[in-house]
Structure formats: structure tokens, C-alpha cells
Design a protein around this motif. Sequence first.
Motif, PDB file in Angstrom:
ATOM      1  N   PRO A  96      34.443  43.695  -8.466  1.00 45.57           N
ATOM      2  CA  PRO A  96      35.515  44.533  -7.891  1.00 45.57           C
ATOM      3  C   PRO A  96      35.585  46.187  -8.226  1.00 45.57           C
ATOM      4  CG  PRO A  96      36.057  43.280 -10.085  1.00 45.57           C
ATOM      5  CD  PRO A  96      34.754  42.906  -9.525  1.00 45.57           C
ATOM      6  N   GLY A  97      35.855  46.846  -7.130  1.00 48.04           N
ATOM      7  CA  GLY A  97      35.732  48.342  -7.073  1.00 48.04           C
ATOM      8  C   GLY A  97      34.252  48.541  -6.522  1.00 48.04           C
ATOM      9  N   GLY A  98      33.764  47.485  -6.396  1.00 47.75           N
ATOM     10  CA  GLY A  98      32.197  47.827  -5.767  1.00 47.75           C
ATOM     11  C   GLY A  98      31.333  48.310  -6.798  1.00 47.75           C
ATOM     12  N   ILE A  99      29.998  48.493  -6.401  1.00 49.07           N
ATOM     13  CA  ILE A  99      28.760  48.749  -7.304  1.00 49.07           C
ATOM     14  C   ILE A  99      28.892  49.956  -8.115  1.00 49.07           C
ATOM     15  CG2 ILE A  99      26.419  49.218  -7.442  1.00 49.07           C
ATOM     16  CD1 ILE A  99      25.896  47.112  -5.061  1.00 49.07           C
ATOM     17  N   GLN A 112      26.394  36.654 -10.599  1.00 48.70           N
ATOM     18  CA  GLN A 112      26.053  38.073 -10.866  1.00 48.70           C
ATOM     19  C   GLN A 112      26.943  38.767 -11.921  1.00 48.70           C
ATOM     20  OE1 GLN A 112      27.500  40.956  -8.079  1.00 48.70           O
ATOM     21  NE2 GLN A 112      28.453  39.408  -6.855  1.00 48.70           N
ATOM     22  N   THR A 113      26.389  39.583 -12.497  1.00 47.43           N
ATOM     23  CA  THR A 113      27.234  39.933 -13.928  1.00 47.43           C
ATOM     24  C   THR A 113      27.282  41.498 -13.477  1.00 47.43           C
ATOM     25  OG1 THR A 113      25.852  38.752 -15.463  1.00 47.43           O
ATOM     26  CG2 THR A 113      26.927  40.264 -16.377  1.00 47.43           C
ATOM     27  N   CYS A 114      28.687  41.968 -13.688  1.00 43.96           N
ATOM     28  CA  CYS A 114      28.976  43.351 -13.391  1.00 43.96           C
ATOM     29  C   CYS A 114      29.320  44.038 -15.033  1.00 43.96           C
ATOM     30  CB  CYS A 114      30.337  43.407 -12.757  1.00 43.96           C
ATOM     31  SG  CYS A 114      30.629  42.224 -11.532  1.00 43.96           S
ATOM     32  N   GLY A 140      41.642  50.013 -14.255  1.00 43.92           N
ATOM     33  CA  GLY A 140      40.703  48.839 -13.690  1.00 43.92           C
ATOM     34  C   GLY A 140      39.603  49.271 -12.929  1.00 43.92           C
ATOM     35  N   PRO A 141      38.558  48.151 -12.621  1.00 45.29           N
ATOM     36  CA  PRO A 141      37.376  48.502 -12.127  1.00 45.29           C
ATOM     37  C   PRO A 141      37.747  49.000 -10.700  1.00 45.29           C
ATOM     38  CG  PRO A 141      37.461  46.228 -12.751  1.00 45.29           C
ATOM     39  CD  PRO A 141      38.795  46.707 -13.160  1.00 45.29           C
ATOM     40  N   GLY A 142      37.265  50.222 -10.453  1.00 45.89           N
ATOM     41  CA  GLY A 142      37.334  51.084  -9.390  1.00 45.89           C
ATOM     42  C   GLY A 142      38.614  51.571  -9.134  1.00 45.89           C
ATOM     43  N   LEU A 143      39.735  51.539  -9.967  1.00 48.62           N
ATOM     44  CA  LEU A 143      41.076  51.818  -9.789  1.00 48.62           C
ATOM     45  C   LEU A 143      41.454  52.880 -10.649  1.00 48.62           C
ATOM     46  CD1 LEU A 143      42.608  48.150  -9.631  1.00 48.62           C
ATOM     47  CD2 LEU A 143      42.143  49.458  -7.613  1.00 48.62           C
ATOM     48  N   LEU A 144      42.492  53.700  -9.966  1.00 43.21           N
ATOM     49  CA  LEU A 144      42.976  54.814 -10.888  1.00 43.21           C
ATOM     50  C   LEU A 144      44.520  54.967 -10.683  1.00 43.21           C
ATOM     51  CD1 LEU A 144      43.011  57.501  -9.024  1.00 43.21           C
ATOM     52  CD2 LEU A 144      40.826  57.282  -9.202  1.00 43.21           C
ATOM     53  N   GLU A 145      45.073  55.799 -11.526  1.00 39.33           N
ATOM     54  CA  GLU A 145      46.474  56.153 -11.485  1.00 39.33           C
ATOM     55  C   GLU A 145      46.931  57.371 -12.058  1.00 39.33           C
ATOM     56  OE1 GLU A 145      50.687  54.082 -13.060  1.00 39.33           O
ATOM     57  OE2 GLU A 145      48.901  53.219 -13.891  1.00 39.33           O
ATOM     58  N   CYS A 146      47.577  57.944 -11.187  1.00 36.32           N
ATOM     59  CA  CYS A 146      47.874  59.507 -11.619  1.00 36.32           C
ATOM     60  C   CYS A 146      49.374  59.235 -12.130  1.00 36.32           C
ATOM     61  CB  CYS A 146      48.217  60.244 -10.328  1.00 36.32           C
ATOM     62  SG  CYS A 146      46.548  60.424  -9.281  1.00 36.32           S
ATOM     63  N   VAL A 147      49.375  59.965 -13.497  1.00 34.33           N
ATOM     64  CA  VAL A 147      50.565  59.698 -14.177  1.00 34.33           C
ATOM     65  C   VAL A 147      51.029  61.173 -14.467  1.00 34.33           C
ATOM     66  CG1 VAL A 147      51.575  59.208 -16.467  1.00 34.33           C
ATOM     67  CG2 VAL A 147      49.743  57.713 -15.560  1.00 34.33           C
TER      68      VAL A 147
END
Length: 194
Positions: A96-99, A112-114, A140-147
Motif C-alpha cells: 500500500p502506498g507503493g514502493i 512479499q514483505t513491506c 498510513g503507508p503513502g497517506l498523509l493528512e493536513c491538520v
Amino acid sequence: MLCPGSVQDLFEVALYCKQTPELMLHSRCCLNQEGTIVGLDLQNCSLKDPGPNFPQAHTAVIIDLQANPLKDDLANTFRGFTQLQTLILPQDVSCPGGINAWNTVTFYTKNQTCQGQRNFCNSTGDQEMCPENGSCVPDGPGLLECVCADGFHGYKCMRQGSFSLLMFFGILGSTTLSISILLWGTQRRKAKTS
């Protein structure tokens, strides 16, 4: 949680749990002393997707999902999994989120193991990702949030002060009352003429 049975002794979740004396195995979960999930072994459970209760495991550090017929797009499945450091997936499912969301992606014969979830807030190089009155938080993996910073709210954190509930509900209530009276009056006239 989703799959009956117990953790296999020689697999990653069991090994991780047995390394730390404060952790204990319970069914397919590795729990800390407070009962919080830190490891989850859902390998070989015939899962097409982790299911609606999966977000309850957002505190997990290690999750094993190998040997499941998972769909490939797991990006939003791991929203909120900020502590996840090891994810074991079937060979044909992308991390998730890509390599770029992981420090290391290792391919084996059947899985596969991330490993080592990267902080996307630091790695994008884009300083303008969040608005001036906001800050970037990993989600989370490859994710962000603006607070929004304290004292700011709304679109792009541009409104200062707190959200006025009294004004919002006052306007909403008076508008609803005005429309109700208008409709009642027009329907009443129709009722008198018939």
C-alpha cells in the motif's frame, strides 16, 4: 478477529511477539499488556479484503496477510495505520502506498514483505503540501493528512477563531422556520379555497 485458529509458531507475527516479554499471543493477535493489537496474523484466511473490522487493528506494528486472494488496491485499507512497520502480502499484491512508501520491499517466492513505513510528510520534498496554517501528519503507508493549527479551521485552514455553532444553528433554524411558515401559509390558502 476475522479468522479462527492460532498463530503459527515459525511465522513473523509469532516470532515478533515472542521477542518481547511484555507481549502475549491471543488467537491470531499479538497483544500488549493493555490488550492493544500490535501484531495480527491473518495469513491463509481466504480473505478478498481485510473486512470492515480491520481498522480496529490500526495500532499493529506487524501484519501478515500472505496466502490470501486479496484484491490489489489496498491503499485506503491502511488509512490510520501509522505504526505499521512490517506488512507481509501475497506476491501479486502491491505494498500500500507503493514502493516509495516503504524503506524496503522484499520479494520472495510466495509473498512479499513491506518494511519500514516512511513518513510521507518528510519524504515528498513539497513544502507547500499543506496550507500555511496547517501541518502535515502521516496517516498510513503513502497517506498523509493536513491538520489545521489551533485557532484555525475550514477550507485550507484559512478561517481564524472557533467555528460558531450558535451562529450556524441560528441561521439554519431561522431559515427552516421561515420556509415552514411560508409553506404552511400557501397550503392553508389552498385548503380554504377547496
